[in-house]
Design a protein around this motif. Sequence first.
Motif, mmCIF file in Angstrom:
data_model
loop_
_atom_site.group_PDB
_atom_site.id
_atom_site.type_symbol
_atom_site.label_atom_id
_atom_site.label_comp_id
_atom_site.label_asym_id
_atom_site.label_seq_id
_atom_site.Cartn_x
_atom_site.Cartn_y
_atom_site.Cartn_z
ATOM 1 N N MET A 166 0.825 -1.206 0.000
ATOM 2 C CA MET A 166 0.000 0.000 0.000
ATOM 3 C C MET A 166 0.862 1.261 0.000
ATOM 4 O O MET A 166 2.016 1.264 0.434
ATOM 5 C CB MET A 166 -0.956 -0.005 1.193
ATOM 6 N N ARG A 167 0.262 2.356 -0.503
ATOM 7 C CA ARG A 167 1.000 3.603 -0.676
ATOM 8 C C ARG A 167 0.541 4.712 0.275
ATOM 9 O O ARG A 167 1.212 5.752 0.346
ATOM 10 C CB ARG A 167 0.877 4.074 -2.121
ATOM 11 N N THR A 168 -0.563 4.545 0.963
ATOM 12 C CA THR A 168 -1.007 5.575 1.901
ATOM 13 C C THR A 168 0.046 5.742 2.995
ATOM 14 O O THR A 168 0.439 4.768 3.644
ATOM 15 C CB THR A 168 -2.359 5.199 2.534
ATOM 16 N N GLY A 169 0.535 6.964 3.157
ATOM 17 C CA GLY A 169 1.626 7.206 4.085
ATOM 18 C C GLY A 169 1.276 8.193 5.176
ATOM 19 O O GLY A 169 0.348 9.002 5.043
ATOM 20 N N ALA A 170 1.998 8.106 6.270
ATOM 21 C CA ALA A 170 1.848 9.048 7.379
ATOM 22 C C ALA A 170 3.239 9.463 7.838
ATOM 23 O O ALA A 170 4.117 8.619 8.011
ATOM 24 C CB ALA A 170 1.074 8.399 8.528
ATOM 25 N N THR A 229 -7.319 3.413 9.799
ATOM 26 C CA THR A 229 -6.610 3.556 8.527
ATOM 27 C C THR A 229 -5.231 2.899 8.578
ATOM 28 O O THR A 229 -4.412 3.210 9.452
ATOM 29 C CB THR A 229 -6.440 5.048 8.190
ATOM 30 N N ALA A 230 -4.975 2.001 7.646
ATOM 31 C CA ALA A 230 -3.654 1.376 7.524
ATOM 32 C C ALA A 230 -2.744 2.302 6.732
ATOM 33 O O ALA A 230 -3.087 2.734 5.622
ATOM 34 C CB ALA A 230 -3.771 0.020 6.846
ATOM 35 N N THR A 231 -1.577 2.628 7.295
ATOM 36 C CA THR A 231 -0.644 3.552 6.668
ATOM 37 C C THR A 231 0.779 2.996 6.753
ATOM 38 O O THR A 231 1.035 2.021 7.456
ATOM 39 C CB THR A 231 -0.656 4.924 7.367
ATOM 40 N N LYS A 232 1.690 3.679 6.070
ATOM 41 C CA LYS A 232 3.124 3.400 6.178
ATOM 42 C C LYS A 232 3.834 4.658 6.677
ATOM 43 O O LYS A 232 3.613 5.752 6.142
ATOM 44 C CB LYS A 232 3.709 3.001 4.823
ATOM 45 N N LEU A 233 4.673 4.507 7.679
ATOM 46 C CA LEU A 233 5.485 5.623 8.143
ATOM 47 C C LEU A 233 6.720 5.810 7.275
ATOM 48 O O LEU A 233 7.265 6.905 7.181
ATOM 49 C CB LEU A 233 5.894 5.416 9.605
ATOM 50 N N ASP A 234 7.158 4.721 6.623
ATOM 51 C CA ASP A 234 8.306 4.751 5.719
ATOM 52 C C ASP A 234 7.871 4.124 4.403
ATOM 53 O O ASP A 234 7.564 2.920 4.353
ATOM 54 C CB ASP A 234 9.476 3.979 6.322
ATOM 55 N N PRO A 235 7.830 4.897 3.316
ATOM 56 C CA PRO A 235 7.341 4.342 2.049
ATOM 57 C C PRO A 235 8.173 3.188 1.516
ATOM 58 O O PRO A 235 7.690 2.385 0.713
ATOM 59 C CB PRO A 235 7.397 5.552 1.097
ATOM 60 N N GLN A 236 9.437 3.088 1.961
ATOM 61 C CA GLN A 236 10.301 2.006 1.507
ATOM 62 C C GLN A 236 10.122 0.731 2.339
ATOM 63 O O GLN A 236 10.609 -0.330 1.969
ATOM 64 C CB GLN A 236 11.769 2.440 1.572
ATOM 65 N N SER A 237 9.441 0.858 3.475
ATOM 66 C CA SER A 237 9.227 -0.282 4.366
ATOM 67 C C SER A 237 7.955 -1.030 3.984
ATOM 68 O O SER A 237 7.091 -0.504 3.283
ATOM 69 C CB SER A 237 9.132 0.216 5.810
ATOM 70 N N ARG A 238 7.847 -2.243 4.469
ATOM 71 C CA ARG A 238 6.608 -3.000 4.294
ATOM 72 C C ARG A 238 5.825 -3.076 5.602
ATOM 73 O O ARG A 238 4.809 -3.755 5.694
ATOM 74 C CB ARG A 238 6.922 -4.415 3.774
ATOM 75 N N ASP A 239 6.277 -2.334 6.621
ATOM 76 C CA ASP A 239 5.584 -2.305 7.907
ATOM 77 C C ASP A 239 4.416 -1.324 7.860
ATOM 78 O O ASP A 239 4.509 -0.274 7.207
ATOM 79 C CB ASP A 239 6.546 -1.891 9.025
ATOM 80 N N LEU A 240 3.348 -1.658 8.543
ATOM 81 C CA LEU A 240 2.137 -0.841 8.554
ATOM 82 C C LEU A 240 1.865 -0.308 9.959
ATOM 83 O O LEU A 240 2.225 -0.933 10.955
ATOM 84 C CB LEU A 240 0.938 -1.652 8.077
ATOM 85 N N THR A 241 1.202 0.838 10.013
ATOM 86 C CA THR A 241 0.780 1.440 11.272
ATOM 87 C C THR A 241 -0.689 1.816 11.145
ATOM 88 O O THR A 241 -1.113 2.363 10.113
ATOM 89 C CB THR A 241 1.625 2.697 11.590
ATOM 90 N N LEU A 242 -1.492 1.502 12.155
ATOM 91 C CA LEU A 242 -2.914 1.815 12.145
ATOM 92 C C LEU A 242 -3.159 3.138 12.869
ATOM 93 O O LEU A 242 -2.735 3.323 14.010
ATOM 94 C CB LEU A 242 -3.713 0.701 12.821
ATOM 95 N N ILE A 243 -3.859 4.041 12.198
ATOM 96 C CA ILE A 243 -4.174 5.351 12.757
ATOM 97 C C ILE A 243 -5.668 5.613 12.580
ATOM 98 O O ILE A 243 -6.226 5.404 11.499
ATOM 99 C CB ILE A 243 -3.359 6.460 12.067
ATOM 100 N N CYS A 244 -6.323 6.065 13.626
ATOM 101 C CA CYS A 244 -7.758 6.336 13.596
ATOM 102 C C CYS A 244 -8.019 7.773 13.158
ATOM 103 O O CYS A 244 -7.470 8.717 13.729
ATOM 104 C CB CYS A 244 -8.378 6.090 14.967
ATOM 105 N N GLN A 279 3.411 -2.010 13.747
ATOM 106 C CA GLN A 279 2.878 -3.315 14.147
ATOM 107 C C GLN A 279 1.530 -3.612 13.486
ATOM 108 O O GLN A 279 0.884 -4.609 13.793
ATOM 109 C CB GLN A 279 2.729 -3.371 15.671
ATOM 110 N N GLY A 280 1.112 -2.745 12.583
ATOM 111 C CA GLY A 280 -0.220 -2.876 11.998
ATOM 112 C C GLY A 280 -0.457 -4.167 11.257
ATOM 113 O O GLY A 280 -1.537 -4.756 11.333
ATOM 114 N N PHE A 281 0.562 -4.647 10.528
ATOM 115 C CA PHE A 281 0.348 -5.872 9.758
ATOM 116 C C PHE A 281 0.110 -7.064 10.678
ATOM 117 O O PHE A 281 -0.743 -7.913 10.394
ATOM 118 C CB PHE A 281 1.533 -6.150 8.830
ATOM 119 N N SER A 282 0.833 -7.142 11.773
ATOM 120 C CA SER A 282 0.620 -8.248 12.717
ATOM 121 C C SER A 282 -0.760 -8.150 13.346
ATOM 122 O O SER A 282 -1.414 -9.168 13.583
ATOM 123 C CB SER A 282 1.704 -8.254 13.798
ATOM 124 N N TYR A 283 -1.241 -6.917 13.623
ATOM 125 C CA TYR A 283 -2.592 -6.754 14.160
ATOM 126 C C TYR A 283 -3.625 -7.238 13.142
ATOM 127 O O TYR A 283 -4.570 -7.965 13.480
ATOM 128 C CB TYR A 283 -2.866 -5.286 14.487
#
Length: 374
Positions: A136-140, A167-182, A227-231
């Motif tokens: 995904m490309r949505t970033g924060a 909302t599932a986002t990425k803090l680093d566009p080069q990473s595959r880790d996700l962060t959930l933000i309401c 940790q969003g992807f694990s959640y």
Amino acid sequence: MRTVFREDHELFREQARRFIETEIVPNLHAWEHAGIVPKSLWRKAGEIGLLCSTVPEEYGGSGGDFGHSAVMIEELARVNATAIGFTTHSEIVAPYLVAYGSEEQKQRWLPRMASGELIGVIAMSEPGIGSDLRSMRTGARREADQYVINGQKTFITNGGNAGLIVTATKLDPQSRDLTLICVEEDTEGFSKGKLLEKIGLKGQDTSELFFDNVRVPVRNRLGEENQGFSYLTHQLAWERTIIGIRAAASVDALLDETVQYTRDRRVFGKPVFDFQNTRFKLAEVKAQATMLRAFVDECLGKAMRGELTAEVGAMCKLVGSELQGKLLDELLQLHGGYGYMSEYKIGKAWVDARVARIYGGTSEIMKEIISRSL
């Protein structure tokens, strides 16, 4: 009574069925034309405790278990009320808040979700990425005590009515880790696209969501950063079991209706049911529906005992959605030309069921998950 359910589950079923028959069934046709269900229905359901049944009582819920969840899923499926987005709200969004939310977040949002005042959505899917959530490309980006979100989501169930967007986002566009933000609906920079036109689920308000420099406080983050992807992975086993539960209930209901239809409908001077081909087809559907029901109840029992695994959830969705499509097709055929008319429930259910092999992870993804356990 099926053994997976207790007496309190069946009492809840009676309450849910009364509400669905009086408040939902008479209005389904109009809502499907409108493409959205009025928020007033959500508040009515919340008033009598039909929303967020597994949310603890201290946060406004009923303090029930997955059995109560399954009852509501089955009763909506029984009448093919696919316009009603209660399941996403109560069984997907609310559990994320219960599992990963801070005490402040739970107090702020869950009571309003349980009352139907605030409608929740989970925003994962994006244009062009399919089931590959990590792309995904949505970033924060973080600026002091705020996150600034940019991106786009699509195929969002309850998108038109959405009040709270996990909302599932990425803090680093080069990473595959996700962060959930309401994100709350009235946040500056957040907007909703038009309701999407679909071949089925016509009453379900599905839309695109847009984030244009949306600023939210860091306290709106759900759980920990990256940790969003694990959640998401942890919750998906139940979300996929939901699809299997709905599939089994749909087949059971449409089988009963088709048996009655073939007894009433006469061709060549006798009921359609009296033809051996009809009886054999119905017998096949009955046998496979019974097998599906037994497996789905076993999966539900595992969920209620805290034993549900990703592989079992994937199997429940795979066999449930695939059998639902196959068996509803057989039942539609027995209706002849009338099965293709939208006024008959079988035709609408057949079209609505097609997406079950796609959302929540495609059948191909389910096979990949299952294969890892071989």
